[in-house]
Write a protein that holds these residues in place. Sequence first.
Motif, PDB file in Angstrom:
ATOM      1  N   ASP A 152      40.377  40.545  36.524  1.00 28.46           N
ATOM      2  CA  ASP A 152      39.581  41.135  35.454  1.00 28.46           C
ATOM      3  C   ASP A 152      38.121  40.749  35.657  1.00 28.46           C
ATOM      4  OD1 ASP A 152      38.515  39.039  33.419  1.00 28.46           O
ATOM      5  OD2 ASP A 152      40.552  38.376  33.806  1.00 28.46           O
ATOM      6  N   PRO A 153      37.200  41.500  35.079  1.00 32.23           N
ATOM      7  CA  PRO A 153      35.772  41.267  35.349  1.00 32.23           C
ATOM      8  C   PRO A 153      35.158  40.132  34.537  1.00 32.23           C
ATOM      9  CG  PRO A 153      36.025  43.172  33.925  1.00 32.23           C
ATOM     10  CD  PRO A 153      37.419  42.732  34.293  1.00 32.23           C
ATOM     11  N   ILE A 154      35.932  39.496  33.669  1.00 32.37           N
ATOM     12  CA  ILE A 154      35.400  38.434  32.819  1.00 32.37           C
ATOM     13  C   ILE A 154      35.643  37.053  33.427  1.00 32.37           C
ATOM     14  CG2 ILE A 154      35.449  37.401  30.520  1.00 32.37           C
ATOM     15  CD1 ILE A 154      34.313  40.226  30.584  1.00 32.37           C
ATOM     16  N   SER A 155      36.819  36.825  33.994  1.00 33.66           N
ATOM     17  CA  SER A 155      37.187  35.496  34.506  1.00 33.66           C
ATOM     18  C   SER A 155      36.191  34.922  35.503  1.00 33.66           C
ATOM     19  CB  SER A 155      38.583  35.543  35.131  1.00 33.66           C
ATOM     20  OG  SER A 155      39.564  35.767  34.150  1.00 33.66           O
ATOM     21  N   PRO A 156      35.609  35.718  36.411  1.00 30.34           N
ATOM     22  CA  PRO A 156      34.653  35.121  37.355  1.00 30.34           C
ATOM     23  C   PRO A 156      33.471  34.430  36.690  1.00 30.34           C
ATOM     24  CG  PRO A 156      35.361  37.256  38.155  1.00 30.34           C
ATOM     25  CD  PRO A 156      35.908  37.124  36.771  1.00 30.34           C
ATOM     26  N   HIS A 157      33.114  34.823  35.477  1.00 30.15           N
ATOM     27  CA  HIS A 157      32.020  34.146  34.785  1.00 30.15           C
ATOM     28  C   HIS A 157      32.407  32.718  34.398  1.00 30.15           C
ATOM     29  CE1 HIS A 157      29.454  37.730  34.357  1.00 30.15           C
ATOM     30  NE2 HIS A 157      30.579  38.394  34.198  1.00 30.15           N
ATOM     31  N   TYR A 158      33.699  32.489  34.214  1.00 26.95           N
ATOM     32  CA  TYR A 158      34.200  31.165  33.858  1.00 26.95           C
ATOM     33  C   TYR A 158      34.575  30.334  35.086  1.00 26.95           C
ATOM     34  CZ  TYR A 158      34.716  32.798  29.016  1.00 26.95           C
ATOM     35  OH  TYR A 158      34.473  33.269  27.740  1.00 26.95           O
ATOM     36  N   LEU A 159      35.032  30.989  36.147  1.00 27.69           N
ATOM     37  CA  LEU A 159      35.633  30.277  37.272  1.00 27.69           C
ATOM     38  C   LEU A 159      34.948  30.517  38.611  1.00 27.69           C
ATOM     39  CD1 LEU A 159      39.377  31.108  36.431  1.00 27.69           C
ATOM     40  CD2 LEU A 159      38.054  29.122  35.674  1.00 27.69           C
ATOM     41  N   GLY A 160      34.098  31.537  38.698  1.00 23.66           N
ATOM     42  CA  GLY A 160      33.569  31.969  39.990  1.00 23.66           C
ATOM     43  C   GLY A 160      32.855  30.893  40.770  1.00 23.66           C
ATOM     44  N   GLU A 161      32.173  29.976  40.094  1.00 23.51           N
ATOM     45  CA  GLU A 161      31.413  28.945  40.809  1.00 23.51           C
ATOM     46  C   GLU A 161      32.318  27.942  41.518  1.00 23.51           C
ATOM     47  OE1 GLU A 161      29.112  26.393  38.323  1.00 23.51           O
ATOM     48  OE2 GLU A 161      30.685  26.184  36.806  1.00 23.51           O
ATOM     49  N   LEU A 162      33.644  28.060  41.318  1.00 23.92           N
ATOM     50  CA  LEU A 162      34.597  27.127  41.911  1.00 23.92           C
ATOM     51  C   LEU A 162      35.436  27.764  43.018  1.00 23.92           C
ATOM     52  CD1 LEU A 162      35.749  25.701  38.483  1.00 23.92           C
ATOM     53  CD2 LEU A 162      34.522  24.413  40.215  1.00 23.92           C
ATOM     54  N   ILE A 163      35.113  28.996  43.395  1.00 28.81           N
ATOM     55  CA  ILE A 163      35.953  29.754  44.323  1.00 28.81           C
ATOM     56  C   ILE A 163      35.175  30.097  45.579  1.00 28.81           C
ATOM     57  CG2 ILE A 163      37.241  31.912  44.590  1.00 28.81           C
ATOM     58  CD1 ILE A 163      37.695  31.778  41.511  1.00 28.81           C
ATOM     59  N   SER A 164      35.833  29.935  46.745  1.00 28.88           N
ATOM     60  CA  SER A 164      35.180  30.180  48.038  1.00 28.88           C
ATOM     61  C   SER A 164      35.528  31.526  48.654  1.00 28.88           C
ATOM     62  CB  SER A 164      35.556  29.061  49.027  1.00 28.88           C
ATOM     63  OG  SER A 164      35.056  27.816  48.591  1.00 28.88           O
ATOM     64  N   TRP A 165      36.648  32.121  48.236  1.00 32.24           N
ATOM     65  CA  TRP A 165      37.071  33.426  48.782  1.00 32.24           C
ATOM     66  C   TRP A 165      37.852  34.143  47.697  1.00 32.24           C
ATOM     67  CZ3 TRP A 165      41.776  35.939  49.771  1.00 32.24           C
ATOM     68  CH2 TRP A 165      41.730  37.023  50.647  1.00 32.24           C
ATOM     69  N   VAL A 166      37.651  35.436  47.586  1.00 31.35           N
ATOM     70  CA  VAL A 166      38.305  36.229  46.543  1.00 31.35           C
ATOM     71  C   VAL A 166      39.004  37.428  47.162  1.00 31.35           C
ATOM     72  CG1 VAL A 166      37.738  37.938  44.756  1.00 31.35           C
ATOM     73  CG2 VAL A 166      37.010  35.593  44.475  1.00 31.35           C
ATOM     74  N   ALA A 167      40.171  37.745  46.620  1.00 27.00           N
ATOM     75  CA  ALA A 167      40.876  38.972  46.986  1.00 27.00           C
ATOM     76  C   ALA A 167      40.838  39.947  45.819  1.00 27.00           C
ATOM     77  CB  ALA A 167      42.324  38.665  47.349  1.00 27.00           C
ATOM     78  N   ILE A 168      40.748  41.222  46.168  1.00 28.44           N
ATOM     79  CA  ILE A 168      40.942  42.305  45.205  1.00 28.44           C
ATOM     80  C   ILE A 168      42.267  42.958  45.570  1.00 28.44           C
ATOM     81  CG2 ILE A 168      40.056  44.441  44.224  1.00 28.44           C
ATOM     82  CD1 ILE A 168      38.302  42.010  43.647  1.00 28.44           C
ATOM     83  N   GLY A 169      43.196  42.978  44.630  1.00 29.11           N
ATOM     84  CA  GLY A 169      44.566  43.390  44.930  1.00 29.11           C
ATOM     85  C   GLY A 169      44.730  44.875  45.182  1.00 29.11           C
TER      86      GLY A 169
END
Length: 362
Positions: A152-169
Amino acid sequence: MKRDLLVVDEDNHLNLAAIDPMPSPAELRTRLPLAAPAAQTVATGRSVVRNILDRRDPRLLAVVGPCSIHDPAAGLEYARRLKQLADELADTLYIVMRVYFEKPRTSVGWKGLINDPRMDQSFCIAEGMERARRFLLEVNQLGLPAAAEALDPISPHYLGELISWVAIGARTTESQTHREMSSGLPMPVGFKNGTDGSVDTAVNAILSTSHPHAFLGIAADGRTAIVRTRGNRYSHLVLRGGSARPNYDSVSVALAERALAKAQLPPNIVIDCAHGNSYKNPALQPTVLSDVVHQIKQGNRSIVGTMIESFLEAGNQTIPADLSQLRYGCSVTDPCVDWATTESMLRDAADALRGVLPGRCS
């Protein structure tokens, strides 16, 4: 927080029962701040993955971990084991832990730790978001970078600074919302092929994400904002198989390379050993990885990474009414290979590729 109850007999609120306030991203970050060691893990993780995609680092990216995190204690035990293995194989593999908190559902089912952290359909999302952030902080504090799916487009605002790689399903690769969001994410993004196995949707998504966008979103204080992005040039293709057949084989990879070349995109491909490529049979994941390794040994230069669904115990389990009956370290979503198989897969891959990968950057 006080619940904002709605008047359900008004036409505009006919199908809404309530709107529960969430803490803003800034509030949660203040409560659970990112310490320097964890921040360095994230920064290093993103930099290394970018270097792999740019062919400045010859190592193979390996995104490894549970299908989903439902028990943070078991997840942390897994993370500690994976960190030791990552250090041991760091000359050949760059291992990033798969830390998925959100699960897309074809119809219904458990939607993940953020959506339903108590696994009882109470949907305490604020609690779930806090637990997710705390878990990511602990994983990064170990020195192990994390990967997630942006559902969802909201979670990255809370967690994005802690993630090094992201998948879009596969279900969301076609979504304009996810393409716009990905264009502004600070980490590399892997777009999975569609559920039918076609790569066209993912290629279009990569093209879209590489360009600037402007769209409605939220700011750190939780207010609605206009988000303007620069574009993400580190988006790439993930082959995960389709409903009809796998697509990890050399012919499928060659066709994917051709589609990327036609779109004038870098030939960067990550191969998912699970999902359609293994028919969701974890016993087939080692076969997929073995084939990937063989292709690289035979001269393939487009395969830059792989994904493995792995947990402490093999298989999966249904969520029981009595949560005390959950088997420790066993997936509650898709089935996984166990830890012993994970070790064997990664050690064998590293041994086979140790003398091969450096030549791919020459």
